[in-house]
Design a protein around this motif. Structure first.
Motif, PDB file in Angstrom:
ATOM      1  N   ASP A  19      -3.844  10.284   6.525  1.00 54.67           N
ATOM      2  CA  ASP A  19      -3.164   9.606   5.419  1.00 54.67           C
ATOM      3  C   ASP A  19      -4.118   9.431   4.239  1.00 54.67           C
ATOM      4  O   ASP A  19      -5.310   9.176   4.429  1.00 54.67           O
ATOM      5  N   ARG A  20      -3.565   9.554   3.025  1.00 57.18           N
ATOM      6  CA  ARG A  20      -4.373   9.357   1.822  1.00 57.18           C
ATOM      7  C   ARG A  20      -3.812   8.191   1.021  1.00 57.18           C
ATOM      8  O   ARG A  20      -2.685   8.224   0.555  1.00 57.18           O
ATOM      9  N   LEU A  21      -4.619   7.135   0.905  1.00 57.34           N
ATOM     10  CA  LEU A  21      -4.190   5.959   0.164  1.00 57.34           C
ATOM     11  C   LEU A  21      -4.118   6.275  -1.323  1.00 57.34           C
ATOM     12  O   LEU A  21      -5.117   6.669  -1.931  1.00 57.34           O
ATOM     13  N   VAL A  22      -2.935   6.106  -1.917  1.00 57.15           N
ATOM     14  CA  VAL A  22      -2.751   6.342  -3.338  1.00 57.15           C
ATOM     15  C   VAL A  22      -3.115   5.099  -4.147  1.00 57.15           C
ATOM     16  O   VAL A  22      -3.778   5.179  -5.173  1.00 57.15           O
ATOM     17  N   SER A  61       0.800   5.357   0.384  1.00 54.05           N
ATOM     18  CA  SER A  61      -0.035   6.440   0.907  1.00 54.05           C
ATOM     19  C   SER A  61       0.755   7.727   0.975  1.00 54.05           C
ATOM     20  O   SER A  61       1.982   7.721   1.155  1.00 54.05           O
ATOM     21  N   GLU A  62       0.048   8.839   0.803  1.00 58.20           N
ATOM     22  CA  GLU A  62       0.630  10.149   1.076  1.00 58.20           C
ATOM     23  C   GLU A  62       0.326  10.487   2.535  1.00 58.20           C
ATOM     24  O   GLU A  62      -0.826  10.399   2.973  1.00 58.20           O
ATOM     25  N   VAL A  63       1.358  10.851   3.286  1.00 57.72           N
ATOM     26  CA  VAL A  63       1.190  11.126   4.710  1.00 57.72           C
ATOM     27  C   VAL A  63       1.704  12.526   5.019  1.00 57.72           C
ATOM     28  O   VAL A  63       2.534  13.076   4.296  1.00 57.72           O
ATOM     29  N   MET A 105       0.846  -1.195   0.000  1.00 55.67           N
ATOM     30  CA  MET A 105       0.000   0.000   0.000  1.00 55.67           C
ATOM     31  C   MET A 105       0.883   1.247   0.000  1.00 55.67           C
ATOM     32  O   MET A 105       1.827   1.344   0.784  1.00 55.67           O
ATOM     33  N   PRO A 135      -2.415   3.312   9.480  1.00 55.79           N
ATOM     34  CA  PRO A 135      -2.569   4.639   8.865  1.00 55.79           C
ATOM     35  C   PRO A 135      -3.300   5.591   9.813  1.00 55.79           C
ATOM     36  O   PRO A 135      -4.171   5.178  10.583  1.00 55.79           O
ATOM     37  N   ARG A 160      -3.129   0.380  -3.978  1.00 60.35           N
ATOM     38  CA  ARG A 160      -2.833  -0.900  -3.330  1.00 60.35           C
ATOM     39  C   ARG A 160      -2.506  -1.932  -4.404  1.00 60.35           C
ATOM     40  O   ARG A 160      -3.215  -2.055  -5.408  1.00 60.35           O
TER      41      ARG A 160
END
Length: 232
Positions: free
Chosen positions: A197-200, A171-173, A169, A193, A202
């Motif tokens: 956090d934004r999941l970019v 993510s942008e954090v 996964m 997370p 998977r």
């Protein structure tokens, strides 16, 4: 035609000026990766070349060897995090984002004895300074292999471990990982997370098996004839 010539001459001078500025920025960066000044100079040179090429095409139906497309400078500044009054050198931040990569991969252990033996071999190969007590558990064996491979999961690509499904996964954090804020035995905290956090994306990983290939492998037909139909 005089006006067209004047515009072309001006556009060509802009290309030359932009090329010199780009070269100066490259020299100043001295091999530094992701340098803002180099990128900005590149965009200016790109757009000057595109503008000259368009004028030449309109005026004479001729083109240059430069196969470029126009780049929006506003979008470039947004990508670089450049803003008026911003912090940092010249108000620029070459790395405005923090990316978190979380990975999990599971394995089946066909033989604990074989895995432990493999880990003890890896420990002995590391030298006497790394020697410790005997490897006694599956967990210790896997940890030993990881340490021998500098923490890379590729160190677990051994016959003594059968890979199962895994997941990666990205993510942008907002905040980078702070290991000091977690207890040593906290197995979930560093991987959990946060709400910001934004999941970019998977990536699901599945183990590759020879039977996954399209069609039959060489020799399969003969084996089927000899062994008869296989039972599920």
């Amino acid at each position: 035609m005089t006006e067209d010539h004047s515009a072309l001459d001006t556009a060509l001078e802009e290309v030359i000026t932009a090329a010199r500025a780009h070269l100066a920025a490259v020299k100043a960066a001295d091999g530094r990766v992701d340098d803002d000044d180099v990128w900005q100079a590149y965009v200016t040179l790109n757009n000057a070349s595109y503008h000259y090429d368009e004028l030449l095409l309109d005026a004479f139906g001729e083109v240059t060897p430069w196969d470029v497309e126009s780049i929006d400078p506003d979008e470039v500044e947004g990508q670089l995090g450049v803003a008026a009054g911003g912090e940092g050198e010249g108000g620029r931040d070459a790395h405005p984002h923090v990316i978190s990569v979380r990975q999990r991969r599971d394995y089946r252990v066909p033989s604990v004895v074989a895995l432990v033996r493999r880990a003890e071999e890896a420990r002995s190969e590391a030298g006497p300074d790394e020697a410790g007590g005997p490897v006694e558990t599956v967990g210790e064996a896997v940890l030993e292999l990881l340490q021998a491979g500098d923490g890379s999961l590729s160190a677990l690509d051994v016959p003594e471990l059968e890979p199962l499904d895994g997941v990666v996964m990205v993510s942008e954090v907002n905040t980078a990982l702070d290991l000091e804020s977690f207890e040593e035995h906290d197995s979930s905290g560093p991987f959990t997370p946060s709400g910001a956090d934004r999941l970019v994306g998977r990536l699901d990983e599945h183990p590759f098996l020879p039977g996954d290939l399209d069609g039959e492998l060489p020799g399969d037909e003969e084996e089927d004839d000899e062994d008869g139909p296989r039972q599920a």
